[in-house]
Design an enzyme around this catalytic site. Structure first.
Site, PDB file in Angstrom:
ATOM      1  N   ARG A  22       0.839  -1.210   0.000  1.00 15.52           N
ATOM      2  CA  ARG A  22       0.000   0.000   0.000  1.00 15.52           C
ATOM      3  C   ARG A  22       0.864   1.247   0.000  1.00 15.52           C
ATOM      4  O   ARG A  22       1.771   1.367   0.824  1.00 15.52           O
ATOM      5  CB  ARG A  22      -0.902   0.047   1.232  1.00 15.52           C
ATOM      6  CG  ARG A  22      -2.062  -0.867   1.071  1.00 15.52           C
ATOM      7  CD  ARG A  22      -3.050  -0.702   2.211  1.00 15.52           C
ATOM      8  NE  ARG A  22      -3.825  -1.918   2.251  1.00 15.52           N
ATOM      9  CZ  ARG A  22      -4.697  -2.228   3.184  1.00 15.52           C
ATOM     10  NH1 ARG A  22      -4.915  -1.404   4.174  1.00 15.52           N
ATOM     11  NH2 ARG A  22      -5.358  -3.355   3.135  1.00 15.52           N
ATOM     12  N   SER A 113      -8.012  -1.000   0.657  1.00 16.95           N
ATOM     13  CA  SER A 113      -9.026  -1.278   1.670  1.00 16.95           C
ATOM     14  C   SER A 113      -9.735  -0.018   2.175  1.00 16.95           C
ATOM     15  O   SER A 113     -10.297   0.716   1.379  1.00 16.95           O
ATOM     16  CB  SER A 113      -8.370  -2.041   2.817  1.00 16.95           C
ATOM     17  OG  SER A 113      -9.340  -2.491   3.698  1.00 16.95           O
ATOM     18  N   HIS A 114      -9.629   0.235   3.477  1.00 15.91           N
ATOM     19  CA  HIS A 114     -10.358   1.355   4.082  1.00 15.91           C
ATOM     20  C   HIS A 114      -9.584   2.668   3.977  1.00 15.91           C
ATOM     21  O   HIS A 114     -10.073   3.697   4.433  1.00 15.91           O
ATOM     22  CB  HIS A 114     -10.614   1.029   5.551  1.00 15.91           C
ATOM     23  CG  HIS A 114      -9.332   0.756   6.275  1.00 15.91           C
ATOM     24  ND1 HIS A 114      -8.624  -0.398   6.072  1.00 15.91           N
ATOM     25  CD2 HIS A 114      -8.620   1.504   7.126  1.00 15.91           C
ATOM     26  CE1 HIS A 114      -7.526  -0.353   6.799  1.00 15.91           C
ATOM     27  NE2 HIS A 114      -7.484   0.788   7.441  1.00 15.91           N
ATOM     28  N   ASP A 278     -16.277  -1.848   4.237  1.00 17.10           N
ATOM     29  CA  ASP A 278     -15.186  -0.920   3.922  1.00 17.10           C
ATOM     30  C   ASP A 278     -14.920  -0.833   2.417  1.00 17.10           C
ATOM     31  O   ASP A 278     -15.672  -1.378   1.607  1.00 17.10           O
ATOM     32  CB  ASP A 278     -13.909  -1.314   4.675  1.00 17.10           C
ATOM     33  CG  ASP A 278     -13.262  -2.570   4.114  1.00 17.10           C
ATOM     34  OD1 ASP A 278     -13.985  -3.384   3.493  1.00 17.10           O
ATOM     35  OD2 ASP A 278     -12.043  -2.739   4.277  1.00 17.10           O
ATOM     36  N   ASP A 280     -12.947  -2.188   0.221  1.00 20.37           N
ATOM     37  CA  ASP A 280     -12.867  -3.393  -0.619  1.00 20.37           C
ATOM     38  C   ASP A 280     -13.830  -4.482  -0.176  1.00 20.37           C
ATOM     39  O   ASP A 280     -13.777  -5.612  -0.680  1.00 20.37           O
ATOM     40  CB  ASP A 280     -11.430  -3.929  -0.672  1.00 20.37           C
ATOM     41  CG  ASP A 280     -10.917  -4.341   0.699  1.00 20.37           C
ATOM     42  OD1 ASP A 280     -11.377  -3.776   1.707  1.00 20.37           O
ATOM     43  OD2 ASP A 280     -10.053  -5.233   0.764  1.00 20.37           O
ATOM     44  N   ASP A 282     -14.299  -6.184   2.666  1.00 21.16           N
ATOM     45  CA  ASP A 282     -14.004  -7.314   3.548  1.00 21.16           C
ATOM     46  C   ASP A 282     -14.292  -7.028   5.024  1.00 21.16           C
ATOM     47  O   ASP A 282     -14.375  -7.940   5.822  1.00 21.16           O
ATOM     48  CB  ASP A 282     -12.575  -7.854   3.343  1.00 21.16           C
ATOM     49  CG  ASP A 282     -11.507  -6.791   3.514  1.00 21.16           C
ATOM     50  OD1 ASP A 282     -11.856  -5.622   3.773  1.00 21.16           O
ATOM     51  OD2 ASP A 282     -10.313  -7.135   3.361  1.00 21.16           O
ATOM     52  N   ARG A 283     -14.467  -5.744   5.371  1.00 21.80           N
ATOM     53  CA  ARG A 283     -14.782  -5.428   6.770  1.00 21.80           C
ATOM     54  C   ARG A 283     -16.276  -5.211   6.955  1.00 21.80           C
ATOM     55  O   ARG A 283     -16.969  -4.857   5.994  1.00 21.80           O
ATOM     56  CB  ARG A 283     -14.081  -4.144   7.201  1.00 21.80           C
ATOM     57  CG  ARG A 283     -12.595  -4.247   7.191  1.00 21.80           C
ATOM     58  CD  ARG A 283     -11.982  -2.992   7.761  1.00 21.80           C
ATOM     59  NE  ARG A 283     -10.536  -3.156   7.774  1.00 21.80           N
ATOM     60  CZ  ARG A 283      -9.713  -2.499   8.562  1.00 21.80           C
ATOM     61  NH1 ARG A 283     -10.178  -1.589   9.395  1.00 21.80           N
ATOM     62  NH2 ARG A 283      -8.416  -2.727   8.525  1.00 21.80           N
ATOM     63  N   GLU A 364     -11.223 -10.800  13.354  1.00 21.62           N
ATOM     64  CA  GLU A 364     -10.281  -9.838  13.897  1.00 21.62           C
ATOM     65  C   GLU A 364     -11.064  -8.691  14.515  1.00 21.62           C
ATOM     66  O   GLU A 364     -12.159  -8.344  14.048  1.00 21.62           O
ATOM     67  CB  GLU A 364      -9.388  -9.283  12.800  1.00 21.62           C
ATOM     68  CG  GLU A 364      -8.472 -10.305  12.171  1.00 21.62           C
ATOM     69  CD  GLU A 364      -7.446  -9.627  11.275  1.00 21.62           C
ATOM     70  OE1 GLU A 364      -6.307  -9.468  11.730  1.00 21.62           O
ATOM     71  OE2 GLU A 364      -7.782  -9.254  10.147  1.00 21.62           O
ATOM     72  N   LYS A 377     -11.597 -12.162   4.781  1.00 23.90           N
ATOM     73  CA  LYS A 377     -12.724 -11.749   5.596  1.00 23.90           C
ATOM     74  C   LYS A 377     -13.791 -11.215   4.655  1.00 23.90           C
ATOM     75  O   LYS A 377     -13.483 -10.847   3.525  1.00 23.90           O
ATOM     76  CB  LYS A 377     -12.311 -10.724   6.648  1.00 23.90           C
ATOM     77  CG  LYS A 377     -11.601  -9.469   6.135  1.00 23.90           C
ATOM     78  CD  LYS A 377     -11.105  -8.668   7.332  1.00 23.90           C
ATOM     79  CE  LYS A 377     -10.487  -7.344   6.927  1.00 23.90           C
ATOM     80  NZ  LYS A 377      -9.044  -7.442   6.651  1.00 23.90           N
TER      81      LYS A 377
HETATM   82  C1  VG1 Z   1      -5.226  -3.630   9.842  1.00 20.37           C
HETATM   83  C2  VG1 Z   1      -5.994  -4.415  10.883  1.00 20.37           C
HETATM   84  C3  VG1 Z   1      -5.887  -5.899  10.589  1.00 20.37           C
HETATM   85  C4  VG1 Z   1      -6.367  -6.181   9.175  1.00 20.37           C
HETATM   86  C5  VG1 Z   1      -5.606  -5.320   8.193  1.00 20.37           C
HETATM   87  C6  VG1 Z   1      -6.114  -5.463   6.777  1.00 20.37           C
HETATM   88  O1  VG1 Z   1      -3.859  -3.970   9.899  1.00 20.37           O
HETATM   89  O2  VG1 Z   1      -5.522  -4.129  12.172  1.00 20.37           O
HETATM   90  O3  VG1 Z   1      -6.628  -6.617  11.538  1.00 20.37           O
HETATM   91  O4  VG1 Z   1      -6.184  -7.530   8.839  1.00 20.37           O
HETATM   92  O5  VG1 Z   1      -5.720  -3.946   8.550  1.00 20.37           O
HETATM   93  O6  VG1 Z   1      -7.467  -5.169   6.705  1.00 20.37           O
HETATM   94  P1  VG1 Z   1      -2.771  -3.069  10.646  1.00 20.37           P
HETATM   95  O7  VG1 Z   1      -1.459  -3.745  10.390  1.00 20.37           O
HETATM   96  O8  VG1 Z   1      -2.870  -1.705  10.104  1.00 20.37           O
HETATM   97  O9  VG1 Z   1      -3.160  -3.087  12.090  1.00 20.37           O
HETATM   98  V1  VG1 Z   1      -8.051  -4.400   5.332  1.00 20.37           V
HETATM   99  O10 VG1 Z   1      -9.730  -4.373   5.401  1.00 20.37           O
HETATM  100  O11 VG1 Z   1      -7.251  -2.947   5.459  1.00 20.37           O
HETATM  101  O12 VG1 Z   1      -7.478  -5.286   4.071  1.00 20.37           O
HETATM  102 CO    CO Z   2     -10.621  -4.081   3.661  1.00 15.35          CO
END
Ligand code: VG1
Ligand code: CO
Length: 544
Positions: A22, A113-114, A278, A280, A282-283, A364, A377
């Site tokens: 990212r 993602s978000h 979110d 993409d 998955d959340r 998670e 997810k």
């Molecule tokens: C975060 C979350 C983690 C999740 C990851 C990807 O990671 O804490 O639980 O799996 O995002 O989710 P980090 O390393 O920033 O804590 V997503 O929906 O951004 O693909």
């Molecule tokens: Co996501």
């Protein structure tokens, strides 16, 4: 159309984080940047010759341009088939579903993602393997090493296909299949849940819901499934049209960023059920009438009720949660007599457990829940799971959760994020904490005795791989915990995450406000971590 080899030089910063690579859009738009990483993936998996690849993204700015680039590269490398979502769209769980349903060799998902989108926002890319799941650490590490040595990549000098309608095309001998991004996924959801029962609930006139797609990828999925297939009234899905910049907002389904939805659910005469996903898809966030379900509780409640739903009638074989996720699910696993695994943060660590059939559900704290139906997810899946549960139990969200607490006890839980901290300050905080660890054991802190103070290390029970430094945890004798870790998904500075949890068995004490219930641990977490000293902040940026 000709195959051409372009000379390039490695970029030093292509190390994937918690979930793929990212970076800012501007970084990805540098000449050769995306191509280098994509070629590194192809090289690492032994080339694309004769293989089938799934390709799609969350629709954010740069999505289509990146997809066209990857299509040309994959076609120049001899891929047999490339399956692309129409308009370049595929939610992360749908991509996982399509990889599995069409027996592809893997997939590339374009998403941050978000993280905010748009020209000034973030972009991302991740590779999923043939099981539909995120590449494990061993693979991302090899991709990274390849990216450090790359000298050229292969592509086509011309070649475009129409991605705006379903159909088949040919590019340099590669078959390109443009598919409806929702079909496979919707079919799978129908096979897992009792759509008739949910339909009846929507038709009863006594049930209304709102789903906030946050102007991101789940819009088309939710509209098709919730409104068209399940009969939710028009307007059930809000912000349902995917926008390149997510309307300038942060497509993160939590109480802070999904404010519009939260206000609706907390208003008088509001709907019975609310949910959001979110960027993409998955959340997920789950809300009842004036009631927020923490993601950790959601996992536990889902596990305890899974047997009520057609796809999970045989029961739960095992559960897994990431280490910082509250231990609410552990007690359900215990009651069910199944194993509960504790993994590092990131969905890739669930892959082996799912593939081996050790677990049925996993989750998670970061608003992620999923099951063995795919290897990511899955936001909308969680929403449908809850809908089916509500329809089967004929009870409200808060009644279900409160009775869950009465039976299993309540885990008060909160995450405090300190975003945009200078990377070296965050690093120093963690180093200092690590040094402090041995001295913390046996100490009395916030009226509790610290039983364990360590840096979480995980040994995968299937392949024996060891992953270290996954978060500093302080576990007290009564089960309360404080966990510190640095985010692996940010693109600017560092984000310190502090996770705080305490367990309350007494039902008379189940109605406290979360931050109040945790106040002594929150204060202790600040002091022990020297958070103010290192970050200069006296309060977190985001509390979830
Ligand atoms: C975060 C979350 C983690 C999740 C990851 C990807 O990671 O804490 O639980 O799996 O995002 O989710 P980090 O390393 O920033 O804590 V997503 O929906 O951004 O693909
Ligand atoms: Co996501």
């Amino acid at each position: 159309m000709n195959t051409i080899d372009i000379e390039t030089r490695p970029f030093p910063d292509q190390k994937p984080g918690t979930s793929g690579l990212r970076k800012r859009v501007s970084v990805f738009r540098q000449p050769h940047y995306l191509e280098n990483f994509v070629q590194s993936i192809f090289n690492t998996i032994g080339g694309l010759g004769g293989k089938t690849l799934v390709l799609g993204g969350d629709g954010r700015y740069h999505n289509l341009a990146a997809i066209r680039t990857i299509l040309r590269m994959a076609a120049s490398s001899g891929a047999k088939r490339i399956i692309v979502g129409r308009d370049g769209l595929l939610s992360t769980p749908a991509a996982s579903c399509v990889i599995r349903s069409r027996q592809a060799d893997g997939g590339i998902i374009l998403s941050a993602s978000h993280n905010p989108g748009g020209e000034q926002g973030d972009f991302g890319i991740k590779f999923n393997a043939a099981n539909g799941g995120p590449a494990p650490e061993s693979l991302t590490e090899r991709i990274y090493r390849e990216s450090r040595e790359i000298t050229s990549y292969r592509t086509l000098d011309t070649g475009e296909v129409d991605l705006s309608s379903d159909g088949e095309h040919e590019l340099n001998g590669t078959r390109i299949e443009v598919i409806d991004p929702v079909d496979d996924y919707a079919r799978q959801m129908e096979s897992l849940f009792d759509f008739n029962l949910i339909h009846q609930m929507f038709n009863s006139g006594h049930f209304r819901m709102r789903f906030d797609a946050m102007s991101a990828v789940t819009g088309p999925y939710a509209t098709r499934i919730l409104e068209q297939m399940l009969g939710g009234e028009p307007g059930t899905v809000m912000n349902g049209v995917p926008l390149e910049d997510f309307g300038g907002l942060h497509p993160d389904p939590n109480l802070v960023y999904a404010k519009e939805l939260v206000e609706i659910l907390y208003s008088s005469g509001g709907p019975d059920f609310g949910a959001a996903a979110d960027g993409d898809g998955d959340r997920n966030m789950i809300l009842g009438k004036r009631f927020f379900v923490t993601p950790s509780d959601s996992l536990a409640v889902m596990a305890a009720n899974a047997h009520l739903l057609p796809g999970y009638r045989m029961g739960v074989r095992g559960i897994a949660r990431s280490m910082p996720t509250s231990s609410a699910a552990d007690r359900v696993a215990e009651a069910l007599g199944v194993e509960c695994y504790e993994t590092p943060t990131g969905w890739k660590f669930f892959g082996n457990l799912l593939d081996e059939g050790r677990i049925t559900l996993c989750g998670e704290e970061s608003f992620g829940t999923g099951s063995d139906h795919v290897r990511e997810k899955d936001g909308l899946w969680a929403v449908l799971f809850w809908l089916n549960m509500l329809a089967a139990r004929r009870e409200s969200v808060d009644t279900i959760v409160r009775s869950h607490w009465r039976q299993y006890g309540r885990n008060y839980y909160s995450r405090h994020d300190y975003e945009g901290v200078p990377a070296d300050a965050a690093e120093s905080l963690m180093v200092a904490l690590r040094e402090k660890l041995p001295g913390l054991r046996g100490q009395r802190i916030a009226g509790r005795v610290a039983a364990i103070a360590d840096d979480f290390e995980y040994t995968d029970p299937i392949d024996g791989s060891v992953t270290s430094h996954q978060g500093i945890r302080l576990i007290f004798e009564d089960g309360a915990r404080i966990v510190y870790r640095l985010s692996g998904t940010g693109t600017e500075g560092a984000t310190l995450r502090v996770y705080i949890e305490s367990f309350e068995a007494d039902p008379d004490l189940h109605d406290l406000e979360t931050q109040t219930a945790l106040i002594d641990l929150i204060e202790a977490a600040g002091e022990i971590g020297g958070i103010r000293h290192y970050t200069g902040r006296d309060k977190p940026t985001v509390i979830t």
